[in-house]
Design a protein around this motif. Structure first.
Motif, PDB file in Angstrom:
ATOM      1  N   LYS A   1      -2.200   9.555  -1.312  1.00  0.00           N
ATOM      2  CA  LYS A   1      -3.547   9.428  -0.764  1.00  0.00           C
ATOM      3  C   LYS A   1      -3.621   8.475   0.438  1.00  0.00           C
ATOM      4  O   LYS A   1      -4.528   8.572   1.250  1.00  0.00           O
ATOM      5  CB  LYS A   1      -4.491   8.946  -1.865  1.00  0.00           C
ATOM      6  CG  LYS A   1      -5.941   9.023  -1.515  1.00  0.00           C
ATOM      7  CD  LYS A   1      -6.810   8.693  -2.720  1.00  0.00           C
ATOM      8  CE  LYS A   1      -8.269   8.707  -2.344  1.00  0.00           C
ATOM      9  NZ  LYS A   1      -9.140   8.361  -3.458  1.00  0.00           N
ATOM     10  N   PHE A   2      -2.667   7.537   0.536  1.00  0.00           N
ATOM     11  CA  PHE A   2      -2.699   6.533   1.591  1.00  0.00           C
ATOM     12  C   PHE A   2      -1.347   6.429   2.286  1.00  0.00           C
ATOM     13  O   PHE A   2      -0.303   6.533   1.644  1.00  0.00           O
ATOM     14  CB  PHE A   2      -3.037   5.150   1.009  1.00  0.00           C
ATOM     15  CG  PHE A   2      -4.435   5.055   0.481  1.00  0.00           C
ATOM     16  CD1 PHE A   2      -5.474   4.663   1.301  1.00  0.00           C
ATOM     17  CD2 PHE A   2      -4.711   5.361  -0.839  1.00  0.00           C
ATOM     18  CE1 PHE A   2      -6.772   4.582   0.816  1.00  0.00           C
ATOM     19  CE2 PHE A   2      -5.999   5.284  -1.343  1.00  0.00           C
ATOM     20  CZ  PHE A   2      -7.032   4.896  -0.510  1.00  0.00           C
TER      21      PHE A   2
ATOM     22  N   LEU B   1      -7.833   0.317  -3.578  1.00  0.00           N
ATOM     23  CA  LEU B   1      -7.405   1.590  -4.156  1.00  0.00           C
ATOM     24  C   LEU B   1      -8.341   2.081  -5.259  1.00  0.00           C
ATOM     25  O   LEU B   1      -8.422   3.287  -5.519  1.00  0.00           O
ATOM     26  CB  LEU B   1      -5.975   1.483  -4.695  1.00  0.00           C
ATOM     27  CG  LEU B   1      -4.881   1.352  -3.648  1.00  0.00           C
ATOM     28  CD1 LEU B   1      -3.532   1.059  -4.297  1.00  0.00           C
ATOM     29  CD2 LEU B   1      -4.814   2.583  -2.773  1.00  0.00           C
TER      30      LEU B   1
ATOM     31  N   ALA C   1       0.274   3.536   4.910  1.00  0.00           N
ATOM     32  CA  ALA C   1       0.031   2.245   5.542  1.00  0.00           C
ATOM     33  C   ALA C   1       0.982   2.001   6.699  1.00  0.00           C
ATOM     34  O   ALA C   1       2.134   2.454   6.690  1.00  0.00           O
ATOM     35  CB  ALA C   1       0.174   1.127   4.513  1.00  0.00           C
TER      36      ALA C   1
ATOM     37  N   LEU D   1       0.823  -1.209   0.000  1.00  0.00           N
ATOM     38  CA  LEU D   1       0.000   0.000   0.000  1.00  0.00           C
ATOM     39  C   LEU D   1       0.855   1.256   0.000  1.00  0.00           C
ATOM     40  O   LEU D   1       0.520   2.235  -0.672  1.00  0.00           O
ATOM     41  CB  LEU D   1      -0.981   0.013   1.171  1.00  0.00           C
ATOM     42  CG  LEU D   1      -1.957   1.201   1.179  1.00  0.00           C
ATOM     43  CD1 LEU D   1      -2.744   1.307  -0.122  1.00  0.00           C
ATOM     44  CD2 LEU D   1      -2.888   1.104   2.370  1.00  0.00           C
ATOM     45  N   ASN D   2       1.969   1.250   0.713  1.00  0.00           N
ATOM     46  CA  ASN D   2       2.822   2.439   0.707  1.00  0.00           C
ATOM     47  C   ASN D   2       3.438   2.684  -0.667  1.00  0.00           C
ATOM     48  O   ASN D   2       3.675   3.828  -1.042  1.00  0.00           O
ATOM     49  CB  ASN D   2       3.891   2.359   1.792  1.00  0.00           C
ATOM     50  CG  ASN D   2       3.339   2.746   3.139  1.00  0.00           C
ATOM     51  OD1 ASN D   2       2.374   3.512   3.243  1.00  0.00           O
ATOM     52  ND2 ASN D   2       3.930   2.217   4.191  1.00  0.00           N
TER      53      ASN D   2
ATOM     54  N   GLY E   1      -0.107   3.394  -2.986  1.00  0.00           N
ATOM     55  CA  GLY E   1      -1.094   4.348  -2.500  1.00  0.00           C
ATOM     56  C   GLY E   1      -0.788   5.801  -2.749  1.00  0.00           C
ATOM     57  O   GLY E   1      -1.632   6.663  -2.491  1.00  0.00           O
TER      58      GLY E   1
ATOM     59  N   ILE F   1      -5.527  -5.051  -2.262  1.00  0.00           N
ATOM     60  CA  ILE F   1      -5.141  -3.639  -2.161  1.00  0.00           C
ATOM     61  C   ILE F   1      -5.453  -2.900  -3.461  1.00  0.00           C
ATOM     62  O   ILE F   1      -5.912  -1.756  -3.429  1.00  0.00           O
ATOM     63  CB  ILE F   1      -3.669  -3.513  -1.727  1.00  0.00           C
ATOM     64  CG1 ILE F   1      -3.543  -3.966  -0.259  1.00  0.00           C
ATOM     65  CG2 ILE F   1      -3.150  -2.091  -1.909  1.00  0.00           C
ATOM     66  CD1 ILE F   1      -2.135  -4.194   0.226  1.00  0.00           C
TER      67      ILE F   1
END
Length: 175
Positions: free
Chosen positions: A33-34, A142, A36, A26-27, A30, A138
């Protein structure tokens, strides 16, 4: 709300494989916006070496990854969490700390690659399978129009993501 940064916590018991893999994915995907994080109810204290090898081999930054307790995220000053996903069955069945801000939660359980036995190649396949399953979840997460979904619809979508290929069922709480 388009510029909101969403904080996501991935939970597992040992915080050495699945939750760490999900944090790294996710890092990487993302963007801005995200953000993790990962943690465990009973952290091993070290990231599984197979996890590090897999992530490095796939171009992930592993420098900040560490095995840590979920209590770090329930304390004053912890990042406010928007989403908390359990990726192993033990953590899903345990009594979690109270998360400030009432984040959305869902169970995205998959088999534990750290329990794989056999040759190095067989163990590597277990870690690759875990990565593939988490990556798919994920990617779907997303793609959700989070800011446009009402809370009930979003909760349903998050739970549906946890039911795709490779899903495991959480163990019930044992008193």
């Amino acid at each position: 709300m388009a510029d909101k940064l969403y904080n996501v916590l991935f939970l597992c018991t040992g915080n050495s494989a699945r939750s760490i893999i999900a944090e790294a994915i996710l890092n990487k995907l993302g963007g801005v916006k995200f953000h993790a994080y990962s943690a465990g109810s009973q952290p091993k204290g070290a990231v599984n070496p197979h996890t590090i090898a897999l992530l490095k081999g796939l171009g992930h930054d592993t420098s900040g990854l560490r095995s840590k307790s979920w209590t770090e995220f329930a304390q004053t000053g912890a990042p406010p969490l928007d989403f908390v996903f359990t990726v192993c069955d033990n953590a899903a069945g345990e009594s979690c700390p109270v998360w400030p801000g009432q984040p959305m939660t869902a169970h995205w359980g998959i088999p534990d690659p750290a329990e794989a036995t056999g040759s190095d190649a067989e163990i590597a396949v277990a870690f690759q399978d875990a990565y593939r399953m988490l990556l798919r979840r994920i990617e779907i997460f997303l793609a959700l129009p989070i800011a446009k979904l009402d809370r009930m619809t979003l909760r349903a979508r998050l739970r549906e993501i946890g039911q795709i290929e490779g899903a495991t069922s959480p163990r019930p709480n044992v008193a």
